[in-house]
Scaffold this motif. Structure first.
Motif, mmCIF file in Angstrom:
data_model
loop_
_atom_site.group_PDB
_atom_site.id
_atom_site.type_symbol
_atom_site.label_atom_id
_atom_site.label_comp_id
_atom_site.label_asym_id
_atom_site.label_seq_id
_atom_site.Cartn_x
_atom_site.Cartn_y
_atom_site.Cartn_z
ATOM 1 N N ASN A 159 -5.570 -0.068 2.590
ATOM 2 C CA ASN A 159 -5.792 0.636 3.858
ATOM 3 C C ASN A 159 -7.162 1.306 3.919
ATOM 4 O O ASN A 159 -7.587 1.751 4.977
ATOM 5 N N ALA A 160 -7.848 1.386 2.772
ATOM 6 C CA ALA A 160 -9.204 1.920 2.790
ATOM 7 C C ALA A 160 -10.153 1.017 3.568
ATOM 8 O O ALA A 160 -11.187 1.477 4.054
ATOM 9 N N VAL A 161 -9.797 -0.271 3.675
ATOM 10 C CA VAL A 161 -10.655 -1.228 4.398
ATOM 11 C C VAL A 161 -9.903 -1.976 5.501
ATOM 12 O O VAL A 161 -10.514 -2.659 6.311
ATOM 13 N N PHE A 162 -8.583 -1.858 5.527
ATOM 14 C CA PHE A 162 -7.746 -2.576 6.495
ATOM 15 C C PHE A 162 -7.210 -1.587 7.530
ATOM 16 O O PHE A 162 -6.615 -0.576 7.187
ATOM 17 N N ALA A 163 -7.427 -1.899 8.805
ATOM 18 C CA ALA A 163 -7.015 -0.991 9.886
ATOM 19 C C ALA A 163 -5.600 -1.323 10.333
ATOM 20 O O ALA A 163 -5.389 -2.128 11.233
ATOM 21 N N GLY A 164 -4.631 -0.691 9.690
ATOM 22 C CA GLY A 164 -3.240 -0.884 10.074
ATOM 23 C C GLY A 164 -2.846 0.065 11.189
ATOM 24 O O GLY A 164 -3.514 1.072 11.449
ATOM 25 N N PRO A 165 -1.727 -0.204 11.855
ATOM 26 C CA PRO A 165 -1.317 0.632 12.991
ATOM 27 C C PRO A 165 -0.642 1.932 12.564
ATOM 28 O O PRO A 165 -0.036 2.018 11.500
ATOM 29 N N ASN A 166 -0.770 2.948 13.412
ATOM 30 C CA ASN A 166 -0.027 4.211 13.268
ATOM 31 C C ASN A 166 -0.189 4.851 11.894
ATOM 32 O O ASN A 166 0.772 5.276 11.276
ATOM 33 N N ASN A 167 -1.420 4.944 11.434
ATOM 34 C CA ASN A 167 -1.612 5.369 10.051
ATOM 35 C C ASN A 167 -2.949 6.086 9.878
ATOM 36 O O ASN A 167 -3.589 5.957 8.848
ATOM 37 N N ILE A 168 -3.379 6.823 10.882
ATOM 38 C CA ILE A 168 -4.734 7.353 10.903
ATOM 39 C C ILE A 168 -5.030 8.316 9.765
ATOM 40 O O ILE A 168 -6.059 8.202 9.082
ATOM 41 N N ALA A 169 -4.147 9.275 9.480
ATOM 42 C CA ALA A 169 -4.443 10.286 8.463
ATOM 43 C C ALA A 169 -4.485 9.669 7.076
ATOM 44 O O ALA A 169 -5.417 9.912 6.279
#
Length: 679
Positions: free
Chosen positions: A558-568
Motif C-alpha cells: 500500500n506504500a505504492v498501491f492506491a487501494g480504496p478506503n484506506n487513506i490513513a
C-alpha cells in the motif's frame, strides 16, 4: 537397552553435585564410575569406565555426554607414555581406548579418573577448594584444614602425568579421601558412588568452614573512597549507557554478545582498595581463565565521573589492553602455537556499576561472568587466610593456547548466520512480528521481543528459549521514554542492538470522508512517528557500538498501491517507505543499512486482521471475511497467499549476510501485485 547401574549412579551423583554452584562451576569438573559390562562382540565381561566427556556439564549430564573406555587399554598407556613433553598425544590415544559406538569425546582429565584405583572419582572446581589451591601457602593450609585425610598435589597442567601423580597419592596414602590440586581444584574418590559424593562434599564444606573460621575481615582491604556502588537505578542507567560502547570495544576482533552483572560480590570487590592489584593478577583455575582471558580490563575511575570522561578512559584502557595482550602472546608463543584468537577483553569491570562479560553467544557471555564471580570468591578466600598466588603467566598461556583447546574449538559447529547479532523487533508479541522474532532466533540472533501487549511479548520470549535467547519488553512506540527503556533493556541483556525491525502497527480502514483527524493522528503516531522514534534510538546505539547494523521497516504494498478506503493507513506506509530511503542515505557512512519489506495483506496469523481490519477490508471488497486471504491471493500473479513466515524470510534475506551491500531497498512480498511494482 537398560542403563548400567554404574551409569545411573554416576548420573545421579553428577546431577546432585552440579546443581549446587558451591560445588563446581558450569561445565567445570567431571565425574566417573567404573564397572563391568559384556563386550558387545564376544559377550565376555570387560572392565569399563564411564566419565563425563569433553565440554559437558555435570548438572545437566546425560548418558550421551559420557565417554566410555576400556580400563585395560587405558591403563596400558602407562607403558607407552613418554613424559610431559608428549602429553598432547595421549589424548589422541584415548580414542583407541573407547568402547562401543557413540559417546562423547574423552577430555584431558580422563587419565585422572582411569588411573586412580577407586570405583568412583570426582574432580571439581569449588571456590573454597580453589581458594586453598591458589593460596601462597596452600600446601600448609591444606594440611591444617584436612589433616592426613587430604593430600596436596603441586600445580601440574591437566594431563596424563597429573593422572599418574594422583594415582600415586591414592596408593601411598590409603587413608586419604582426596587431594587438593595446586592452582586448580580438588579430586575425591570412593568405592561407592555415595562414598565418593560424601567425600567430595566433605572436602568442599570443610574448606568453606576453614576459610570462614580462620579468615580475616575485609580480605580485599578497606573501602576505596568514591568507588562504592551507585543506587540500583543509577547503576542500571549507567550500565545501559556504557554497554554499547564497551561491547563495541570488546568486538574489535570478533563480534561479541554481552552480559551485565551487578551482583554483590562484584560490587564489593570493586569498592575495595585491593581490587586493582588482585584483578591484575588474573584468574587462576584453568576453567576460569579459559573463559575470562588472562585478566580483566578495569576502569580506574569512580562511578560519579562524567559519562564522556568514562567513555574516553575506556577507549584508552582498551588500546592499552590490546597492546599488553599482544605482548603477552608474543612472550610465550612458540612456533607451533595456535594463532592469537583476539586481543579484546572478555571481562570489563566498572567500579560502582558492575561487570560486563562477553562471548560468542549469550550463554557463553553469561558463563564468563559467572566464572569471574567464582574467581572473586577464590581471591577472597585466599586473601582471607594467606595471599592470592595464581599460577605463572607462562602456565596460563600454555593452557589458553593449548592445541587440545584449539581442537575443542574446531569441533564446535559452525555459527549460524545471525550468531552474535542482537535484534529488537517491535510488535513481536503476535502475527508478523512473532514470525520475524522466531526466524531471527532460529538463525542465531538474540531477540528483544517488544510489544504493547506485555503478556504476548513474554510468551514469545519464553518460546524462543528464555533469557539466553530472548527478553520481553513492553513498549508503546508512541512513547519516547518507553522506546529508550526498551533499548536500555537490550543493552543490559545483550550489550546493545545490531538489528531493528519496525513492525509495530495498527490499521484504520475508512473512506476519506469518514476518516477523522484523530484517526489520522493515531495511525501516524503509531507507524510513521513510532518507526521514526525507534530508528532514531537504534541509530544512536549502533553509532556508539561502531559495529554497523540493520534497520528494516515492515511497510506494505500500500506504500505504492492506491487501494480504496484506506487513506490513513496507506499514507503512513508511504511515509515509512520514504523513511527507508532517507535513513539509508544518512546512516550509510556508519555502516548501518536500512531496507524495507512490502507485504500484501497478511490475513492468517495477523494481529491487525484479527482486530477488525480483516472484516472491514472484506466489506470493501464484498467478500466473506473468511475468504479474504483467498481473495488477496487470486488478485496476485502467483495466486498465492502471503503468510507471516514469508515476511520473516524476507527480513532474514536482508540481514543474513547475502545482501551485505544492499541498502535503501524495498522487497515486495506480495505474490506479485502488478500495480505495486516498484518503479
Amino acid at each position: 537397552m537398560e542403563q548400567h547401574t554404574s551409569v545411573s549412579e554416576l548420573l545421579d551423583r553428577a546431577h546432585a553435585l552440579g546443581a549446587d554452584p558451591r560445588n563446581t562451576n558450569y561445565a567445570g569438573g567431571n565425574a566417573s564410575a567404573k564397572g563391568t559390562a559384556p563386550d558387545p562382540a564376544t559377550g565376555d565381561p570387560v572392565d569399563l569406565m564411564w566419565v563425563k566427556g569433553s565440554g559437558g556439564d555435570l548438572g545437566t549430564l546425560r548418558e550421551s555426554g559420557l565417554a566410555v573406555l576400556r580400563l585395560d587399554r587405558l591403563r596400558a598407556l602407562t607403558g607407552v607414555y613418554a613424559g610431559v613433553a608428549h602429553e598432547d598425544g595421549m589424548v589422541a590415544a584415548f580414542d583407541y581406548c573407547l568402547h562401543g559406538k557413540g559417546g562423547a569425546a574423552p577430555s584431558i582429565d580422563t587419565a585422572m579418573h582411569g588411573l586412580v584405583e577407586a570405583a568412583h572419582v570426582d574432580h571439581l572446581h569449588p571456590d573454597s577448594g580453589i581458594a586453598l589451591a591458589c593460596a601462597a601457602d596452600g600446601e600448609k593450609l591444606t594440611a591444617e584444614c584436612f589433616g592426613d585425610t587430604v593430600a596436596w598435589v603441586p600445580w601440574r597442567r591437566p594431563g596424563f602425568q597429573l593422572g599418574l601423580d594422583i594415582a600415586a597419592v591414592r596408593r601411598a596414602r590409603p587413608e586419604a579421601i582426596g587431594c587438593v590440586l595446586g592452582g586448580h581444584g580438588i579430586t575425591a574418590w570412593g568405592e561407592t558412588s555415595e562414598e565418593c559424593a560424601r567425600n567430595s562434599l566433605h572436602m568442599i564444606r570443610r574448606a568453606e568452614r576453614f576459610l570462614a573460621e580462620r579468615g580475616k575481615e575485609e580480605p580485599f582491604g578497606p573501602d576505596l573512597p568514591g568507588f562504592g556502588p551507585l543506587s540500583s537505578a543509577e547503576r542500571h542507567a549507567r550500565a545501559a549507557a556504557l554497554a554499547p560502547v564497551i561491547r563495541g570495544l570488546a568486538s574489535q576482533d570478533h563480534p561479541q554478545v554481552g552480559h551485565f552483572t551487578d551482583s554483590p560480590p562484584v560490587l564489593d570487590f570493586l569498592a575495595r582498595a585491593e581490587h586493582p592489584r588482585l584483578a591484575a593478577l588474573g584468574t587462576s583455575c584453568p576453567d576460569h581463565f579459559l573463559r575470562t582471558k588472562v585478566r580483566p580490563m578495569v576502569l580506574d575511575l569512580p562511578p560519579t565521573a562524567p559519562l564522556e570522561e568514562a567513555i574516553g578512559r575506556l577507549r584508552e584502557l582498551h588500546a592499552e589492553y590490546r597492546t599488553e595482550y599482544e605482548a603477552y602472546y608474543a612472550r610465550h608463543a612458540e612456533p607451533g602455537s595456535p594463532a592469537m584468537r583476539g586481543a579484546d577483553p572478555a571481562i570489563v569491570l566498572v567500579p560502582g556499576v558492575g561487570m560486563f562479560s562477553f562471548g560468542r553467544d549469550k550463554q557463553t557471555a553469561r558463563v564468563a561472568g559467572e566464572f569471574y564471580v567464582n574467581a572473586i570468591n577464590v581471591m577472597r578466600g585466599a586473601e582471607a587466610v594467606s595471599s592470592y598466588a595464581p599460577i605463572e603467566e607462562s602456565e596460563k598461556f600454555r593452557i589458553e593456547y593449548w592445541e587440545l583447546e584449539e581442537a575443542k574449538l574446531r569441533r564446535m559447529p559452525a555459527p549460524k548466520p545471525l550468531a552474535t547479532r542482537v535484534a529488537l523487533v517491535t510488535g513481536a508479541g503476535s502475527g508478523i512480528g512473532r514470525a520475524i522474532a522466531r526466524r531471527l532466533a532460529a538463525e542465531g540472533a538474540c531477540v528483544v521481543v517488544a510489544d504493547l501487549n506485555a503478556q504476548g511479548a513474554a510468551a514469545v520470549a519464553e518460546e524462543l528459549g528464555g533469557r539466553d535467547k530472548a527478553v520481553a519488553v513492553t513498549v508503546d512506540v508512541t512513547s519516547e521514554e518507553q522506546i529508550a527503556a526498551a533499548f536500555e533493556a537490550a543493552a543490559l541483556a545483550f550489550g546493545g542492538v545490531d538489528l531493528v525491525v519496525n513492525n509495530a502497527g495498527i490499521s484504520l480502514s475508512k473512506p476519506l470522508l469518514e476518516t477523522t483527524a484523530d484517526d489520522w493522528d493515531v495511525q501516524h503516531a503509531v507507524m510513521a512517528r513510532g518507526s521514526f522514534l525507534v530508528s532514531r534510538e537504534a541509530a544512536r546505539v549502533m553509532r556508539e557500538q561502531g559495529m554497523g547494523g540493520d534497520i528494516v521497516y515492515i511497510a506494505s504494498k500500500n506504500a505504492v498501491f492506491a487501494g480504496p478506503n484506506n487513506i490513513a493507513y496507506s499514507a503512513t506506509k508511504a511515509d515509512q517507505a520514504h523513511q527507508v530511503r532517507l535513513l539509508a542515505a544518512e546512516l550509510g557512512e556508519d555502516g548501518i543499512r536500512v531496507n524495507g519489506v512490502n507485504p500484501d495483506g497478511v490475513v492468517r496469523g495477523s494481529g491487525i486482521f484479527a482486530g477488525g481490519w480483516g472484516a472491514r477490508r472484506a466489506a470493501v471488497y464484498g467478500v466473506p471475511e473468511e475468504k479474504l486471504g483467498e481473495f488477496y491471493a487470486q488478485r496476485t500473479l502467483l495466486k498465492r497467499e502471503v503468510l507471516p513466515e514469508h515476511v520473516a524470510s524476507a527480513v532474514f534475506a536482508l540481514t543474513g549476510g547475502d545482501l551485505a551491500q544492499t541498502t535503501g531497498l524495498h522487497i515486495p512480498v506480495d505474490a506479485g501485485v502488478a500495480a505495486a511494482f516498484l518503479r
